[in-house]
Write a protein that holds these residues in place. Structure first.
Motif, short mmCIF file in Angstrom:
data_model
loop_
_atom_site.label_atom_id
_atom_site.label_comp_id
_atom_site.label_asym_id
_atom_site.label_seq_id
_atom_site.Cartn_x
_atom_site.Cartn_y
_atom_site.Cartn_z
N GLY A 365 0.78 -1.23 0.00
CA GLY A 365 0.00 0.00 0.00
C GLY A 365 0.81 1.28 0.00
O GLY A 365 0.23 2.37 0.10
N CYS A 366 2.14 1.17 -0.12
CA CYS A 366 2.97 2.38 -0.05
C CYS A 366 3.03 3.11 -1.39
O CYS A 366 3.53 4.23 -1.46
CB CYS A 366 4.38 2.04 0.43
N GLY A 367 2.55 2.48 -2.47
CA GLY A 367 2.49 3.19 -3.74
C GLY A 367 3.44 2.68 -4.81
O GLY A 367 3.66 3.36 -5.82
N LYS A 368 4.00 1.48 -4.65
CA LYS A 368 4.98 0.97 -5.62
C LYS A 368 4.34 0.79 -7.01
O LYS A 368 4.87 1.27 -8.01
CB LYS A 368 5.58 -0.35 -5.13
N SER A 369 3.23 0.06 -7.07
CA SER A 369 2.56 -0.17 -8.35
C SER A 369 2.03 1.13 -8.93
O SER A 369 2.07 1.36 -10.15
CB SER A 369 1.43 -1.19 -8.19
N THR A 370 1.52 2.00 -8.06
CA THR A 370 1.03 3.30 -8.52
C THR A 370 2.14 4.11 -9.15
O THR A 370 1.95 4.76 -10.19
CB THR A 370 0.40 4.07 -7.35
N MET A 463 8.22 -9.08 -27.34
CA MET A 463 8.23 -7.63 -27.56
C MET A 463 9.60 -7.11 -27.94
O MET A 463 9.73 -6.03 -28.51
CB MET A 463 7.78 -6.92 -26.27
N GLU A 464 10.66 -7.86 -27.60
CA GLU A 464 12.04 -7.41 -27.79
C GLU A 464 12.24 -6.04 -27.12
O GLU A 464 12.83 -5.12 -27.70
CB GLU A 464 12.41 -7.34 -29.27
N ALA A 465 11.74 -5.93 -25.90
CA ALA A 465 11.84 -4.67 -25.16
C ALA A 465 13.28 -4.41 -24.74
O ALA A 465 14.06 -5.34 -24.49
CB ALA A 465 10.94 -4.72 -23.93
N ASN A 466 13.63 -3.12 -24.67
CA ASN A 466 14.94 -2.77 -24.11
C ASN A 466 14.81 -2.08 -22.75
O ASN A 466 15.81 -1.72 -22.13
CB ASN A 466 15.75 -1.91 -25.08
N PHE A 467 13.57 -1.90 -22.29
CA PHE A 467 13.31 -1.36 -20.95
C PHE A 467 12.19 -2.20 -20.33
O PHE A 467 11.03 -2.07 -20.70
CB PHE A 467 12.92 0.11 -21.03
N LEU A 468 12.55 -3.09 -19.41
CA LEU A 468 11.58 -3.96 -18.75
C LEU A 468 11.09 -3.30 -17.47
O LEU A 468 11.90 -2.95 -16.59
CB LEU A 468 12.21 -5.31 -18.41
N ILE A 469 9.79 -3.13 -17.34
CA ILE A 469 9.17 -2.62 -16.12
C ILE A 469 8.32 -3.76 -15.56
O ILE A 469 7.30 -4.13 -16.14
CB ILE A 469 8.34 -1.36 -16.39
N LEU A 470 8.75 -4.32 -14.45
CA LEU A 470 8.19 -5.57 -13.94
C LEU A 470 7.55 -5.35 -12.57
O LEU A 470 8.22 -4.96 -11.62
CB LEU A 470 9.29 -6.63 -13.82
N ASP A 471 6.26 -5.62 -12.48
CA ASP A 471 5.53 -5.47 -11.22
C ASP A 471 5.19 -6.86 -10.68
O ASP A 471 4.30 -7.54 -11.18
CB ASP A 471 4.25 -4.67 -11.45
N LEU A 498 12.07 -2.79 -11.37
CA LEU A 498 11.45 -3.99 -10.80
C LEU A 498 10.78 -3.69 -9.47
O LEU A 498 11.38 -3.10 -8.58
CB LEU A 498 12.54 -5.05 -10.61
N VAL A 499 9.50 -4.08 -9.34
CA VAL A 499 8.81 -4.09 -8.04
C VAL A 499 8.64 -5.54 -7.64
O VAL A 499 8.10 -6.35 -8.40
CB VAL A 499 7.43 -3.41 -8.12
#
Length: 663
Positions: A365-370, A463-471, A498-499
């Motif tokens: 609930g601290c806001g990581k995903s947000t 996707m061949e992404a070069n910036f991974l944002i992982l929740d 990464l979260v």
């Protein structure tokens, strides 16, 4: 002392033999971790040991002395059960022991003052009183309320929730409450299935410390490798229906398992070579001059006891393709602020450069995903701006897996608009993430949580992404899939944000850490161990503007928001504090701060700060009361009062610092 013994346990579901002649023995002091791939039968074994289901064969022997407690995953609460009443019930008769001892003492005093009463009654009461006192001290019953509060608070229950009906709690809160009750019961043997589910890092660390010092025995199933390292002294591995025992924690198990496999492979290969030589001799000479020798070898083959191949756990080879080169600056965020019913973060500054791997830590609930959604533009910010670098292909893993339509197959789900991938190419990508055969063509709604998770990771690869944002990418993954993800991220040459609650993963891949706590934020170079070291040495939440301007050096945290919460934002300092030149006697000019607030004594300001802090705690408690939660107008009034009091407190902090410096 043997607390539980199970011998030759077998269980079959359909045509799958889940357990095959499994033996389990749990003794006093055993802190046992049960590990195995998803679907290996761990939960089935626990249910058989606790009597929830019957085995097809074998027997479970329970001790005549001693107690066993099992963590229920789906509790059934009565209408009048509250958090506190269930916790009080869990401590048993401890809550009434002191009261009983008091009553006996009063009767004893009354009899002692009456010389006409028989001595035998006096002696009986005295013996009863001594027995109660001994039990009170032995069970530490005088401190039962403290024990209850310590365990409830350790698992994240604030005092304002103590009288909340258990039925009104969320599923995760109900599971935490059942864990608290089990710890309060203090059985001789606890059986815990995923006890750290729904716990944030702080509560998990508390549970680790509690269990590592636990005097009794327990059997734990968990996919948290860091947690198992801290709590286990024995590991039981369940693979292909059979159980192997290893001494030590998870890391010791990994090392011993590798050594055993090496020995088993050599033994098996040598055995196969011997069999092949005998078979070849029989085949060549069965009808020739050496037929007698061939017959001897044929009989020898019949007598040979076959050696089973090593029970190796198939680990998927997760893979993210080589990343296209992005600009040096991948993401820059300035003065970000976001609040819902409370501030999540404010004046947050962040710069991520190409090739860096950032982990975001913080309590539930601290806001990581947000924060991730704000950085991606999916959630509106209250203040601040985000700039993305050039030539970015972003791959976002949403922990809710909302990108995956439940009615399509995994093979369809990993189609990406900018690549023309045929069926074979998509199946190859899925295979790298352990999804092959019929799994690839089943609707996602028919797949397990772990299979859906791996489909999402396969989509990122496509996707061949070069910036991974992982929740929370490790949700529903077993230990081996988590290791595969860890290795894939380490090999990935792009940028990662990464979260996760998986501290083992953070230790393995992160080179920077961002921490969210109580509306504040901090950042440092390093991984989870580095972060823990900073916390132990007294450092904590740092001022973000100082971090952004590089004034904290060496990646270390600045002053703590908890231990030194009067640290002020640098922008506020610049705005509120004017300076003037003051001549020293030696002629050198120095800067001296001008007074902004009227003169007040430091002690008076400290009392006002304490009052404001108490008022904020009271307002938070009132906002959690069921009656207020149902009253929209009352909640709005409380929120307005809270905002006003927090603003007053911030001003008091500034006034306090000025008084400390200039008085």
């Amino acid at each position: 002392m043997v607390l539980l013994s199970a011998s030759r346990i077998s269980k079959t579901f359909g045509d799958k033999e889940v357990l095959r002649c499994v033996d389990v023995e749990l003794r006093s002091g055993d802190h046992v971790a049960l590990v195995g791939p998803n679907g290996a039968g761990k939960s089935t074994l626990l249910k058989i040991l606790t009597g929830e289901i019957d085995s097809d064969g074998g027997a479970v022997e329970l001790p005549t002395a001693g107690t066993i407690g099992y963590l229920q995953q789906h509790p059934d609460f009565a209408e009048n059960d509250t958090v506190w009443s269930l916790a009080q019930e869990a401590v048993g008769d401890l809550a009434t022991l002191a009261e009983e001892a008091e009553q006996v003492a009063q009767r004893l005093a009354a009899i002692s003052s009456d010389a006409g009463r028989a001595d035998v009654v006096h002696d009986q009461l005295l013996e009863q009183y001594d027995r109660l006192q001994a039990k009170l001290h032995q069970e530490d019953a005088y401190n039962w309320e403290y024990r209850v509060e310590r365990i409830l608070q350790g698992l994240g229950f604030i005092e304002a929730w103590y009288q909340r009906p258990a039925r009104q709690l969320s599923g995760g809160q109900q599971n935490r409450l059942m864990l608290a009750c089990l710890l309060l019961q203090q059985p001789d043997l606890m059986i815990l299935d995923e006890p750290n589910n729904h716990l944030d890092i702080e509560s998990t660390e508390w549970l680790e410390m509690t269990l590592s010092a636990w005097p009794g025995a327990y059997l734990i199933v968990s996919h948290d490798r860091f947690f198992l390292d801290q709590t286990a002294n024995v590991v039981l591995e369940l693979v292909d229906g059979q159980l192997d025992r290893f001494r030590g924690n998870y890391s010791a198990y990994v090392h011993q398992k590798a050594e055993r496999l090496e020995v088993q492979r050599r033994t098996y290969e040598k055995h196969r070579e011997e069999i092949e030589k005998l078979e070849d001799f029989v085949r060549k000479h069965h009808h020739g001059q050496k037929s007698t020798q061939a017959e001897d070898r044929r009989k020898k083959l019949q007598r040979i006891e076959l050696v089973e191949p090593p029970r190796e756990i198939a680990t998927p080879k997760f893979h993210f393709p080589k990343a296209a080169r992005a600009g040096d600056m991948v993401l820059r965020a300035r003065d970000l602020a976001k609040a819902f019913d409370k501030p999540l973060f404010g004046k947050l500054n962040l710069q991520i450069e190409r090739g860096q791997r950032w982990a975001i830590l913080g309590s539930n609930g601290c806001g990581k995903s947000t924060l991730l959604k704000c950085l991606l533009g999916q959630e509106a910010l209250d203040a601040g701006e985000v700039k993305l670098g050039t030539n970015l292909q972003i791959g976002y893993f949403d922990q809710l897996l909302s990108q995956l339509r439940p009615d399509i197959t995994a093979a369809e789900a990993i189609r990406v608009p900018h690549r023309d991938l045929d069926d074979n190419a998509r199946r190859s990508i899925l295979g790298a993430f352990g999804l092959s055969g019929d799994v690839a063509i089943k609707p996602l709604q028919m797949l397990s949580g772990g299979e859906k998770n791996r489909t999402m990771l396969a989509w990122l690869s496509a996707m061949e992404a070069n910036f991974l944002i992982l929740d929370e990418p490790t949700n529903h993954l077993d230990l081996w899939s988590r290791h595969a993800l860890e290795e894939a991220i380490k090999r990935f040459d792009g940028t990662v944000l990464l979260v996760t609650h998986d501290r083992y993963l953070v230790n393995a891949v992160a080179d920077h850490v961002l921490v969210l706590s109580g509306g504040k934020s901090s950042q440092m170079e390093g991984n989870y161990d580095d972060y823990r070291l900073q916390m132990k040495t007294g450092s904590a939440i740092a001022d973000q503007d100082q971090l952004a301007r590089g004034q904290l050096g060496n990646g270390r945290f600045g002053p703590s928001n908890g231990s030194q919460r009067r640290t002020r934002d640098l922008d506020t300092t610049i705005k509120n504090v004017n300076s003037t030149d003051v001549d020293r006697k030696d002629g050198e000019k120095v800067l001296r701060r001008k007074r902004v607030f009227p003169y007040r004594k430091v002690g008076d300001l400290e009392r006002d700060i304490a009052t404001a802090e108490t008022n904020i705690e009271t307002l938070h408690a009132q906002m959690l009361e069921p009656a207020n939660l149902r009253d929209g107008r009352k909640m709005k009034e409380l929120q307005q009062d809270l905002v006003g009091t927090e603003q007053q407190l911030l001003q008091l902090y500034e006034h306090y610092e000025e008084a400390c410096e200039l008085n």
